[in-house]
Write a protein that holds these residues in place. Structure first.
Motif, PDB file in Angstrom:
ATOM      1  N   GLY A   1      28.061  47.073  29.705  1.00  0.00           N
ATOM      2  CA  GLY A   1      29.130  47.563  28.846  1.00  0.00           C
ATOM      3  C   GLY A   1      30.513  47.104  29.278  1.00  0.00           C
ATOM      4  N   GLU A   2      31.436  47.235  28.369  1.00  0.00           N
ATOM      5  CA  GLU A   2      32.835  46.934  28.652  1.00  0.00           C
ATOM      6  C   GLU A   2      33.473  48.164  29.298  1.00  0.00           C
ATOM      7  OE1 GLU A   2      34.597  44.043  27.984  1.00  0.00           O
ATOM      8  OE2 GLU A   2      32.651  43.171  27.539  1.00  0.00           O
ATOM      9  N   LEU A   3      34.547  47.928  30.033  1.00  0.00           N
ATOM     10  CA  LEU A   3      35.268  49.039  30.644  1.00  0.00           C
ATOM     11  C   LEU A   3      36.119  49.735  29.588  1.00  0.00           C
ATOM     12  CD1 LEU A   3      36.437  47.384  33.973  1.00  0.00           C
ATOM     13  CD2 LEU A   3      34.582  48.993  33.654  1.00  0.00           C
ATOM     14  N   SER A   4      36.159  51.060  29.691  1.00  0.00           N
ATOM     15  CA  SER A   4      36.967  51.822  28.743  1.00  0.00           C
ATOM     16  C   SER A   4      38.438  51.754  29.157  1.00  0.00           C
ATOM     17  CB  SER A   4      36.506  53.277  28.703  1.00  0.00           C
ATOM     18  OG  SER A   4      36.834  53.913  29.920  1.00  0.00           O
TER      19      SER A   4
ATOM     20  N   LEU B   1      40.062  51.246  32.941  1.00  0.00           N
ATOM     21  CA  LEU B   1      41.040  50.202  33.247  1.00  0.00           C
ATOM     22  C   LEU B   1      42.327  50.801  33.798  1.00  0.00           C
ATOM     23  CD1 LEU B   1      40.583  47.814  30.196  1.00  0.00           C
ATOM     24  CD2 LEU B   1      39.952  47.366  32.568  1.00  0.00           C
ATOM     25  N   GLU B   2      42.751  51.931  33.264  1.00  0.00           N
ATOM     26  CA  GLU B   2      43.950  52.603  33.758  1.00  0.00           C
ATOM     27  C   GLU B   2      43.747  53.084  35.193  1.00  0.00           C
ATOM     28  OE1 GLU B   2      47.751  54.011  33.938  1.00  0.00           O
ATOM     29  OE2 GLU B   2      46.887  52.797  32.353  1.00  0.00           O
ATOM     30  N   SER B   3      42.553  53.562  35.484  1.00  0.00           N
ATOM     31  CA  SER B   3      42.245  53.997  36.845  1.00  0.00           C
ATOM     32  C   SER B   3      42.302  52.824  37.825  1.00  0.00           C
ATOM     33  CB  SER B   3      40.857  54.640  36.877  1.00  0.00           C
ATOM     34  OG  SER B   3      40.494  54.972  38.181  1.00  0.00           O
ATOM     35  N   LEU B   4      41.735  51.692  37.428  1.00  0.00           N
ATOM     36  CA  LEU B   4      41.803  50.499  38.276  1.00  0.00           C
ATOM     37  C   LEU B   4      43.247  50.055  38.473  1.00  0.00           C
ATOM     38  CD1 LEU B   4      38.876  48.305  36.878  1.00  0.00           C
ATOM     39  CD2 LEU B   4      38.876  49.768  38.900  1.00  0.00           C
ATOM     40  N   SER B   5      44.031  50.145  37.410  1.00  0.00           N
ATOM     41  CA  SER B   5      45.425  49.745  37.472  1.00  0.00           C
ATOM     42  C   SER B   5      46.208  50.637  38.437  1.00  0.00           C
ATOM     43  CB  SER B   5      46.039  49.820  36.078  1.00  0.00           C
ATOM     44  OG  SER B   5      47.401  49.530  36.118  1.00  0.00           O
ATOM     45  N   GLU B   6      45.953  51.937  38.414  1.00  0.00           N
ATOM     46  CA  GLU B   6      46.646  52.860  39.310  1.00  0.00           C
ATOM     47  C   GLU B   6      46.300  52.592  40.771  1.00  0.00           C
ATOM     48  OE1 GLU B   6      45.762  56.784  37.992  1.00  0.00           O
ATOM     49  OE2 GLU B   6      46.998  56.599  36.185  1.00  0.00           O
TER      50      GLU B   6
ATOM     51  N   ALA C   1      39.295  41.337  43.746  1.00  0.00           N
ATOM     52  CA  ALA C   1      39.743  40.492  44.853  1.00  0.00           C
ATOM     53  C   ALA C   1      40.209  41.334  46.039  1.00  0.00           C
ATOM     54  CB  ALA C   1      40.875  39.585  44.390  1.00  0.00           C
ATOM     55  N   HIS C   2      40.825  42.464  45.773  1.00  0.00           N
ATOM     56  CA  HIS C   2      41.400  43.276  46.860  1.00  0.00           C
ATOM     57  C   HIS C   2      40.513  44.427  47.300  1.00  0.00           C
ATOM     58  CE1 HIS C   2      45.339  41.335  47.112  1.00  0.00           C
ATOM     59  NE2 HIS C   2      45.211  41.141  45.800  1.00  0.00           N
ATOM     60  N   TYR C   3      39.707  44.968  46.410  1.00  0.00           N
ATOM     61  CA  TYR C   3      38.911  46.163  46.740  1.00  0.00           C
ATOM     62  C   TYR C   3      37.413  45.985  46.595  1.00  0.00           C
ATOM     63  CZ  TYR C   3      43.493  48.378  46.529  1.00  0.00           C
ATOM     64  OH  TYR C   3      44.793  48.688  46.750  1.00  0.00           O
ATOM     65  N   GLY C   4      36.954  44.848  46.132  1.00  0.00           N
ATOM     66  CA  GLY C   4      35.519  44.633  45.976  1.00  0.00           C
ATOM     67  C   GLY C   4      35.050  44.963  44.578  1.00  0.00           C
ATOM     68  N   PRO C   5      33.744  45.153  44.405  1.00  0.00           N
ATOM     69  CA  PRO C   5      33.199  45.385  43.053  1.00  0.00           C
ATOM     70  C   PRO C   5      33.704  46.698  42.459  1.00  0.00           C
ATOM     71  CG  PRO C   5      31.499  45.636  44.720  1.00  0.00           C
ATOM     72  CD  PRO C   5      32.713  45.135  45.422  1.00  0.00           C
ATOM     73  N   ILE C   6      33.779  46.720  41.156  1.00  0.00           N
ATOM     74  CA  ILE C   6      34.238  47.918  40.425  1.00  0.00           C
ATOM     75  C   ILE C   6      33.186  49.013  40.561  1.00  0.00           C
ATOM     76  CG2 ILE C   6      34.856  48.803  38.144  1.00  0.00           C
ATOM     77  CD1 ILE C   6      35.878  45.975  37.516  1.00  0.00           C
ATOM     78  N   PRO C   7      33.569  50.221  40.934  1.00  0.00           N
ATOM     79  CA  PRO C   7      32.574  51.263  41.215  1.00  0.00           C
ATOM     80  C   PRO C   7      31.885  51.852  39.993  1.00  0.00           C
ATOM     81  CG  PRO C   7      34.802  52.142  41.452  1.00  0.00           C
ATOM     82  CD  PRO C   7      34.932  50.665  41.214  1.00  0.00           C
ATOM     83  N   TYR C   8      32.320  51.525  38.797  1.00  0.00           N
ATOM     84  CA  TYR C   8      31.676  52.074  37.607  1.00  0.00           C
ATOM     85  C   TYR C   8      31.488  51.030  36.554  1.00  0.00           C
ATOM     86  CZ  TYR C   8      36.699  52.983  37.186  1.00  0.00           C
ATOM     87  OH  TYR C   8      38.053  52.912  37.264  1.00  0.00           O
TER      88      TYR C   8
END
Length: 95
Positions: A53-56, A60-65, A88-95
């Motif tokens: 799925g695509e990120l909601s 995306l706002e959570s990743l941005s923060e 690049a800075h934190y590794g794979p997206i957790p969700y």
């Protein structure tokens, strides 16, 4: 009257115990075998579902923060996008 109540409760208890014993001795049906799975299999299924799925907008706002707390990540976010900067800075997206 009390005797009738006690007799009724005892008969209900016997019915419940005999019906549990009858269902407990039957072998597991094939439909119930697929109800549970190993932890590794479950995590693989969940990972595949997440990747599909695509990120909601909220995600995306959570990743941005998170990325805004790191100046290098924030700069990369402006040029390469939120997902590329976060990974690049934190590794794979957790969700």
């Amino acid at each position: 009257m009390k005797t009738l109540g006690v007799l009724l409760l005892c008969s209900l208890a016997v019915i419940c115990l005999t019906s549990d014993a009858a269902t407990g001795s039957q072998p597991e049906s094939p439909a119930q075998e697929g109800l549970f799975m190993e932890r590794e299999q479950a995590s693989t299924v969940v990972r595949q579902k997440r990747a599909a799925g695509e990120l909601s907008l909220t995600q995306l706002e959570s990743l941005s923060e998170v990325c805004e707390a790191n100046l290098a990540c924030e700069d990369m976010m402006d040029t390469h996008g939120i997902v590329a900067a976060y990974t690049a800075h934190y590794g794979p997206i957790p969700y």
